[in-house]
Design a protein around this motif. Structure first.
Motif, PDB file in Angstrom:
ATOM      1  N   TRP A 104       6.894  -6.555  -5.889  1.00 43.04           N
ATOM      2  CA  TRP A 104       6.783  -7.773  -5.082  1.00 43.04           C
ATOM      3  C   TRP A 104       5.697  -8.668  -5.631  1.00 43.04           C
ATOM      4  CZ3 TRP A 104       2.693  -9.058  -1.500  1.00 43.04           C
ATOM      5  CH2 TRP A 104       1.601  -8.180  -1.549  1.00 43.04           C
ATOM      6  N   ALA A 105       5.574  -9.866  -5.069  1.00 37.56           N
ATOM      7  CA  ALA A 105       4.496 -10.796  -5.415  1.00 37.56           C
ATOM      8  C   ALA A 105       4.064 -11.518  -4.142  1.00 37.56           C
ATOM      9  CB  ALA A 105       4.959 -11.811  -6.461  1.00 37.56           C
ATOM     10  N   THR A 106       2.828 -11.941  -4.114  1.00 36.37           N
ATOM     11  CA  THR A 106       2.282 -12.573  -2.901  1.00 36.37           C
ATOM     12  C   THR A 106       2.964 -13.894  -2.577  1.00 36.37           C
ATOM     13  OG1 THR A 106       0.536 -13.635  -4.194  1.00 36.37           O
ATOM     14  CG2 THR A 106       0.009 -11.506  -3.181  1.00 36.37           C
ATOM     15  N   TRP A 107       3.493 -14.598  -3.571  1.00 32.97           N
ATOM     16  CA  TRP A 107       4.127 -15.895  -3.352  1.00 32.97           C
ATOM     17  C   TRP A 107       5.593 -15.778  -2.938  1.00 32.97           C
ATOM     18  CZ3 TRP A 107       8.224 -15.877  -6.509  1.00 32.97           C
ATOM     19  CH2 TRP A 107       8.135 -15.129  -7.693  1.00 32.97           C
ATOM     20  N   ALA A 110      -3.239 -10.156  -2.617  1.00 35.38           N
ATOM     21  CA  ALA A 110      -2.544  -8.990  -2.069  1.00 35.38           C
ATOM     22  C   ALA A 110      -3.361  -8.362  -0.942  1.00 35.38           C
ATOM     23  CB  ALA A 110      -2.274  -7.971  -3.167  1.00 35.38           C
ATOM     24  N   ALA A 111      -4.663  -8.205  -1.161  1.00 31.69           N
ATOM     25  CA  ALA A 111      -5.525  -7.629  -0.123  1.00 31.69           C
ATOM     26  C   ALA A 111      -5.562  -8.519   1.118  1.00 31.69           C
ATOM     27  CB  ALA A 111      -6.927  -7.416  -0.667  1.00 31.69           C
ATOM     28  N   ALA A 112      -5.618  -9.830   0.916  1.00 24.58           N
ATOM     29  CA  ALA A 112      -5.633 -10.758   2.048  1.00 24.58           C
ATOM     30  C   ALA A 112      -4.326 -10.677   2.826  1.00 24.58           C
ATOM     31  CB  ALA A 112      -5.875 -12.187   1.560  1.00 24.58           C
ATOM     32  N   LEU A 125      -1.086  -4.452   7.686  1.00 22.28           N
ATOM     33  CA  LEU A 125      -0.292  -3.420   7.033  1.00 22.28           C
ATOM     34  C   LEU A 125      -1.203  -2.313   6.527  1.00 22.28           C
ATOM     35  CD1 LEU A 125       2.048  -5.773   4.945  1.00 22.28           C
ATOM     36  CD2 LEU A 125       2.559  -4.690   7.137  1.00 22.28           C
ATOM     37  N   THR A 126      -0.666  -1.123   6.408  1.00 18.23           N
ATOM     38  CA  THR A 126      -1.447   0.013   5.899  1.00 18.23           C
ATOM     39  C   THR A 126      -0.939   0.478   4.536  1.00 18.23           C
ATOM     40  OG1 THR A 126      -0.028   1.543   7.125  1.00 18.23           O
ATOM     41  CG2 THR A 126      -2.056   0.823   8.214  1.00 18.23           C
ATOM     42  N   LEU A 127      -0.053  -0.302   3.936  1.00 18.13           N
ATOM     43  CA  LEU A 127       0.548   0.060   2.661  1.00 18.13           C
ATOM     44  C   LEU A 127      -0.483   0.142   1.541  1.00 18.13           C
ATOM     45  CD1 LEU A 127       3.613  -2.341   2.821  1.00 18.13           C
ATOM     46  CD2 LEU A 127       3.679   0.147   2.974  1.00 18.13           C
ATOM     47  N   PRO A 128      -0.354   1.140   0.678  1.00 18.60           N
ATOM     48  CA  PRO A 128      -1.231   1.223  -0.488  1.00 18.60           C
ATOM     49  C   PRO A 128      -0.684   0.317  -1.599  1.00 18.60           C
ATOM     50  CG  PRO A 128       0.228   3.108  -0.444  1.00 18.60           C
ATOM     51  CD  PRO A 128       0.550   2.289   0.772  1.00 18.60           C
ATOM     52  N   ILE A 129      -1.416  -0.690  -1.964  1.00 21.35           N
ATOM     53  CA  ILE A 129      -0.960  -1.635  -2.987  1.00 21.35           C
ATOM     54  C   ILE A 129      -1.376  -1.137  -4.372  1.00 21.35           C
ATOM     55  CG2 ILE A 129      -1.051  -4.038  -3.780  1.00 21.35           C
ATOM     56  CD1 ILE A 129       0.301  -3.627  -1.026  1.00 21.35           C
ATOM     57  N   SER A 130      -0.450  -1.266  -5.311  1.00 25.27           N
ATOM     58  CA  SER A 130      -0.698  -0.893  -6.705  1.00 25.27           C
ATOM     59  C   SER A 130      -0.380  -2.082  -7.596  1.00 25.27           C
ATOM     60  CB  SER A 130       0.176   0.299  -7.101  1.00 25.27           C
ATOM     61  OG  SER A 130      -0.110   1.422  -6.312  1.00 25.27           O
ATOM     62  N   TYR A 131      -0.750  -1.949  -8.863  1.00 26.30           N
ATOM     63  CA  TYR A 131      -0.564  -3.032  -9.832  1.00 26.30           C
ATOM     64  C   TYR A 131      -0.067  -2.435 -11.143  1.00 26.30           C
ATOM     65  CZ  TYR A 131      -3.498  -5.021  -6.259  1.00 26.30           C
ATOM     66  OH  TYR A 131      -3.976  -5.400  -5.038  1.00 26.30           O
TER      67      TYR A 131
END
Length: 194
Positions: free
Chosen positions: A87-90, A128-130, A137-143
């Motif tokens: 996904w992407a923030t935009w 992403a953090a914002a 949300l409690t999802l763990p974001i990765s890159y």
């Protein structure tokens, strides 16, 4: 009510509807509503080609970085079912499906046989953090930490793949989907049980 007043009210309502569809936040709510009434179900079937693991060289090269800055090589996840969402923030549809992914994540977050990689493909950690914080949300974001195989991510986002415990591509879905349905949880549980 006279015809002139009816026309004015009709035009105002029409303008409000157009504004709601244009405003990004309301679009997400509209997408979420469509998901809840049964549209945008994920395709939960094996890809048409015979599912096979990535070649050893490619698999070892695919890795992500989690929100703690730790490298997560996909080859280290053998023996676990891996849910990967790109996904992407935009991306409005990406943002709209996140609450449903969070529901799925909450069902399996304590299961050591399942790993969630919610991959923000642009590497925009601040946005992403914002987003995660604003949406609670409690999802763990990765890159991404390497090239992403075309079998997983071709040209569109959101895209989601689920790998079985052997690293095989169990399913792949392009586009927005509701992952909070019992069908998705059952699909993952069946992969765990194999």
């Amino acid at each position: 009510m006279n015809p002139k007043t009816k026309k004015i009210i009709g035009n105002v309502v029409f303008a409000l509807l157009i504004a709601l569809l244009i405003w990004p936040t309301s679009r997400s709510y509209f997408h979420q509503l469509l998901m809840k009434i049964g549209f945008f179900k994920p395709k939960l079937e094996a890809p048409q080609q015979v599912a096979k693991p990535l070649s050893a060289g490619i698999e070892k090269a695919v890795s992500f970085v989690n929100q703690l800055g730790e490298e997560v090589p996909v080859s280290d996840l053998k023996g676990k079912v891996v849910f990967i969402n790109f996904w992407a923030t935009w991306c409005g549809p990406c943002r709209a499906e996140m609450p449903s992914i969070n529901v799925l994540y909450d069902k399996f977050k304590d299961n050591p046989k399942v790993v969630f990689l919610i991959v923000e493909i642009e590497g925009d950690k601040e946005k992403a953090a914002a987003f995660v914080k604003n949406e609670k949300l409690t999802l763990p974001i990765s890159y991404p930490n390497s090239d992403i195989p075309r079998e997983w991510l071709s040209e569109s986002i959101p895209s989601t793949v689920i790998l079985d415990k052997d690293g095989n591509l169990a399913t792949r879905h392009e586009g927005m989907a509701d992952y909070s349905t019992p069908d998705v949880a059952t699909f993952i549980q069946n992969l765990i049980n194999k």
